[in-house]
Design an enzyme around this catalytic site. Structure first.
Site, PDB file in Angstrom:
ATOM      1  N   ILE A 160       0.833  -1.209   0.000  1.00 50.70           N
ATOM      2  CA  ILE A 160       0.000   0.000   0.000  1.00 50.70           C
ATOM      3  C   ILE A 160       0.870   1.261   0.000  1.00 50.70           C
ATOM      4  O   ILE A 160       0.587   2.230  -0.712  1.00 50.70           O
ATOM      5  CB  ILE A 160      -0.942  -0.014   1.236  1.00 50.70           C
ATOM      6  N   ASP A 167      11.714   3.407   4.948  1.00 45.58           N
ATOM      7  CA  ASP A 167      11.426   1.978   5.115  1.00 45.58           C
ATOM      8  C   ASP A 167      12.634   1.270   5.720  1.00 45.58           C
ATOM      9  O   ASP A 167      13.784   1.651   5.500  1.00 45.58           O
ATOM     10  CB  ASP A 167      11.079   1.334   3.761  1.00 45.58           C
ATOM     11  N   ASN A 220       2.126   4.807   7.473  1.00 41.13           N
ATOM     12  CA  ASN A 220       1.564   3.596   6.869  1.00 41.13           C
ATOM     13  C   ASN A 220       2.179   2.295   7.384  1.00 41.13           C
ATOM     14  O   ASN A 220       1.586   1.226   7.220  1.00 41.13           O
ATOM     15  CB  ASN A 220       1.731   3.703   5.340  1.00 41.13           C
ATOM     16  N   SER A 228      -7.086  -0.363   9.892  1.00 41.50           N
ATOM     17  CA  SER A 228      -7.508  -1.621   9.264  1.00 41.50           C
ATOM     18  C   SER A 228      -8.958  -1.885   9.641  1.00 41.50           C
ATOM     19  O   SER A 228      -9.441  -1.396  10.670  1.00 41.50           O
ATOM     20  CB  SER A 228      -6.629  -2.758   9.812  1.00 41.50           C
ATOM     21  N   TYR A 271      -2.876  -6.938  16.967  1.00 44.09           N
ATOM     22  CA  TYR A 271      -3.040  -6.187  15.716  1.00 44.09           C
ATOM     23  C   TYR A 271      -4.333  -5.368  15.762  1.00 44.09           C
ATOM     24  O   TYR A 271      -4.340  -4.162  15.498  1.00 44.09           O
ATOM     25  CB  TYR A 271      -3.052  -7.142  14.521  1.00 44.09           C
ATOM     26  N   LYS A 280      -4.558  -1.264  15.885  1.00 42.82           N
ATOM     27  CA  LYS A 280      -5.182  -0.499  14.799  1.00 42.82           C
ATOM     28  C   LYS A 280      -6.394   0.300  15.299  1.00 42.82           C
ATOM     29  O   LYS A 280      -6.688   1.385  14.780  1.00 42.82           O
ATOM     30  CB  LYS A 280      -5.578  -1.438  13.662  1.00 42.82           C
ATOM     31  N   ILE A 294      -6.085  -6.573   1.228  1.00 39.79           N
ATOM     32  CA  ILE A 294      -5.438  -6.090  -0.002  1.00 39.79           C
ATOM     33  C   ILE A 294      -4.299  -7.068  -0.293  1.00 39.79           C
ATOM     34  O   ILE A 294      -3.495  -7.364   0.604  1.00 39.79           O
ATOM     35  CB  ILE A 294      -4.821  -4.683   0.209  1.00 39.79           C
ATOM     36  N   LEU A 295      -4.208  -7.536  -1.516  1.00 37.95           N
ATOM     37  CA  LEU A 295      -3.209  -8.567  -1.814  1.00 37.95           C
ATOM     38  C   LEU A 295      -1.816  -7.966  -2.013  1.00 37.95           C
ATOM     39  O   LEU A 295      -1.332  -7.809  -3.118  1.00 37.95           O
ATOM     40  CB  LEU A 295      -3.642  -9.391  -3.022  1.00 37.95           C
ATOM     41  N   THR A 296      -1.185  -7.623  -0.891  1.00 37.97           N
ATOM     42  CA  THR A 296       0.194  -7.125  -0.858  1.00 37.97           C
ATOM     43  C   THR A 296       1.084  -8.272  -0.389  1.00 37.97           C
ATOM     44  O   THR A 296       0.575  -9.319   0.044  1.00 37.97           O
ATOM     45  CB  THR A 296       0.307  -5.971   0.148  1.00 37.97           C
TER      46      THR A 296
HETATM   47  N1  LIG Z   1      -2.616  -5.787   3.082  1.00 35.69           N
HETATM   48  C1  LIG Z   1      -3.749  -5.806   3.767  1.00 35.69           C
HETATM   49  O1  LIG Z   1      -4.630  -6.638   3.570  1.00 35.69           O
HETATM   50  C2  LIG Z   1      -3.978  -4.772   4.842  1.00 35.69           C
HETATM   51  C3  LIG Z   1      -5.254  -4.654   5.393  1.00 35.69           C
HETATM   52  C4  LIG Z   1      -5.483  -3.679   6.369  1.00 35.69           C
HETATM   53  C5  LIG Z   1      -4.456  -2.860   6.771  1.00 35.69           C
HETATM   54  N2  LIG Z   1      -3.218  -3.012   6.239  1.00 35.69           N
HETATM   55  C6  LIG Z   1      -2.166  -2.106   6.728  1.00 35.69           C
HETATM   56  O2  LIG Z   1      -1.592  -1.443   5.627  1.00 35.69           O
HETATM   57  C7  LIG Z   1      -0.252  -1.079   5.934  1.00 35.69           C
HETATM   58  C8  LIG Z   1       0.677  -1.544   4.826  1.00 35.69           C
HETATM   59  O3  LIG Z   1       0.545  -2.943   4.714  1.00 35.69           O
HETATM   60  P1  LIG Z   1       0.940  -3.735   3.390  1.00 35.69           P
HETATM   61  O4  LIG Z   1      -0.020  -4.846   3.264  1.00 35.69           O
HETATM   62  O5  LIG Z   1       1.128  -2.782   2.277  1.00 35.69           O
HETATM   63  O6  LIG Z   1       2.337  -4.382   3.872  1.00 35.69           O
HETATM   64  P2  LIG Z   1       3.713  -4.680   3.114  1.00 35.69           P
HETATM   65  O7  LIG Z   1       4.409  -5.718   3.923  1.00 35.69           O
HETATM   66  O8  LIG Z   1       3.503  -4.910   1.661  1.00 35.69           O
HETATM   67  O9  LIG Z   1       4.490  -3.301   3.306  1.00 35.69           O
HETATM   68  C9  LIG Z   1       4.893  -2.879   4.590  1.00 35.69           C
HETATM   69  C10 LIG Z   1       6.186  -2.108   4.468  1.00 35.69           C
HETATM   70  O10 LIG Z   1       6.546  -1.661   5.783  1.00 35.69           O
HETATM   71  C11 LIG Z   1       7.931  -1.908   5.995  1.00 35.69           C
HETATM   72  N3  LIG Z   1       8.176  -2.075   7.422  1.00 35.69           N
HETATM   73  C12 LIG Z   1       7.785  -3.093   8.220  1.00 35.69           C
HETATM   74  N4  LIG Z   1       8.206  -2.891   9.477  1.00 35.69           N
HETATM   75  C13 LIG Z   1       8.863  -1.721   9.471  1.00 35.69           C
HETATM   76  C14 LIG Z   1       9.517  -0.958  10.469  1.00 35.69           C
HETATM   77  N5  LIG Z   1       9.586  -1.371  11.747  1.00 35.69           N
HETATM   78  N6  LIG Z   1      10.074   0.204  10.118  1.00 35.69           N
HETATM   79  C15 LIG Z   1      10.034   0.652   8.839  1.00 35.69           C
HETATM   80  N7  LIG Z   1       9.420  -0.021   7.836  1.00 35.69           N
HETATM   81  C16 LIG Z   1       8.857  -1.192   8.166  1.00 35.69           C
HETATM   82  C17 LIG Z   1       8.242  -3.166   5.194  1.00 35.69           C
HETATM   83  O11 LIG Z   1       9.640  -3.252   4.892  1.00 35.69           O
HETATM   84  C18 LIG Z   1       7.360  -2.966   3.960  1.00 35.69           C
HETATM   85  O12 LIG Z   1       8.044  -2.271   2.936  1.00 35.69           O
HETATM   86  C19 LIG Z   1       0.043  -1.686   7.314  1.00 35.69           C
HETATM   87  O13 LIG Z   1      -0.161  -0.707   8.308  1.00 35.69           O
HETATM   88  C20 LIG Z   1      -0.996  -2.777   7.417  1.00 35.69           C
HETATM   89  O14 LIG Z   1      -1.299  -3.098   8.757  1.00 35.69           O
HETATM   90  C21 LIG Z   1      -2.946  -3.934   5.279  1.00 35.69           C
END
Ligand SMILES: NC(=O)c1ccc[n+]([C@@H]2O[C@H](COP(=O)([O-])OP(=O)(O)OC[C@H]3O[C@@H](n4cnc5c(N)ncnc54)[C@H](O)[C@@H]3O)[C@@H](O)[C@H]2O)c1
Length: 196
Positions: free
Chosen positions: A18, A37, A90, A145, A158, A162, A191-193
């Site tokens: 995201i 990051d 984020n 979230s 978690y 959140k 979200i498919l990350t």
């Molecule tokens: N993907 C989902 O389904 C979903 C759903 C709801 C909320 N979220 C939230 O969205 C946000 C992004 O999630 P995503 O799915 O894109 O994850 P992702 O793993 O694709 O990206 C997360 C990024 O954060 C970085 N990161 C992790 N820990 C870190 C730290 N301590 N310091 C600095 N960087 C750090 C990672 O290196 C990575 O680049 C998060 O807050 C997650 O909780 C995601």
């Protein structure tokens, strides 16, 4: 005219998922973007991709569990581009192995998720707000979230972390709206990350 022309944005966790998509969109819409990051190689790669599309971006190592590192990322943004208009808090973590139900969860994991998911939002905002006040406003966006509003058999930390982010968002908006600083949260479903 692009929607954020002339703005400067710091995106935490911008090397993947995201955060990466948001950083690219902000750059495409005219903002200068700093990607903070843990994964500095990924952040540098993202900068290259943005520059290839004609955007302006920089990368900085960020450990969202360390206060000094968060401050450094905010200061780097201001030193590099002169101000910070947008802070996208984020970064967020989940752990399906250790963040379990209340009786069985790992308490160190509770502390870690509260620090990375929640305290980092407080700290990023704390260090960005004085800079935003100086330039007459800004925008803080926090990734919470759907887990903040629902419940689950596991992932207690978690969900709680959140929910705290969702509520902290309202406090920041209430406290600094008078300074023309908006604070909003996005609450994604699945979200498919890479993380998902
Ligand atoms: N993907 C989902 O389904 C979903 C759903 C709801 C909320 N979220 C939230 O969205 C946000 C992004 O999630 P995503 O799915 O894109 O994850 P992702 O793993 O694709 O990206 C997360 C990024 O954060 C970085 N990161 C992790 N820990 C870190 C730290 N301590 N310091 C600095 N960087 C750090 C990672 O290196 C990575 O680049 C998060 O807050 C997650 O909780 C995601």
């Amino acid at each position: 005219m692009a929607r954020v022309e002339g703005k400067v944005a710091l995106v935490t966790g911008g090397a993947s998922g995201i955060g990466l998509s948001s950083a690219k969109l902000l750059a495409k819409e005219g903002a200068k973007v700093v990607i903070g990051d843990f994964n500095i190689e990924g952040a540098r790669e993202a900068v290259k991709e943005i520059e290839k599309e004609g955007g302006i971006a920089s990368a900085i190592f960020l450990d969202a569990s360390v206060e000094e590192s968060i401050k450094e990322a905010v200061d780097f943004t201001v030193d590099t581009y002169g101000k910070i208009d947008v802070l996208f808090n984020n970064v967020g973590l989940t752990n399906l192995q250790k963040d379990l139900d209340v009786v069985n969860m790992d308490l160190d994991e509770w502390d870690r998720l509260m620090k990375v998911n929640t305290k980092s939002v407080l700290l990023g905002s704390r260090y960005a707000i004085p800079h935003m006040q100086k330039v007459g406003g800004g925008s803080i966006i926090n990734t919470t979230s759907m887990a903040a509003f629902a419940s689950d058999a596991i992932r207690s930390a978690y969900g709680a972390s959140k929910a705290a982010v969702a509520h902290l968002t309202k406090y920041i908006a209430t406290q600094y709206g008078k300074d023309r600083i908006r604070c909003n949260a996005v609450a994604p479903g699945l979200i498919l990350t890479p993380a998902a």
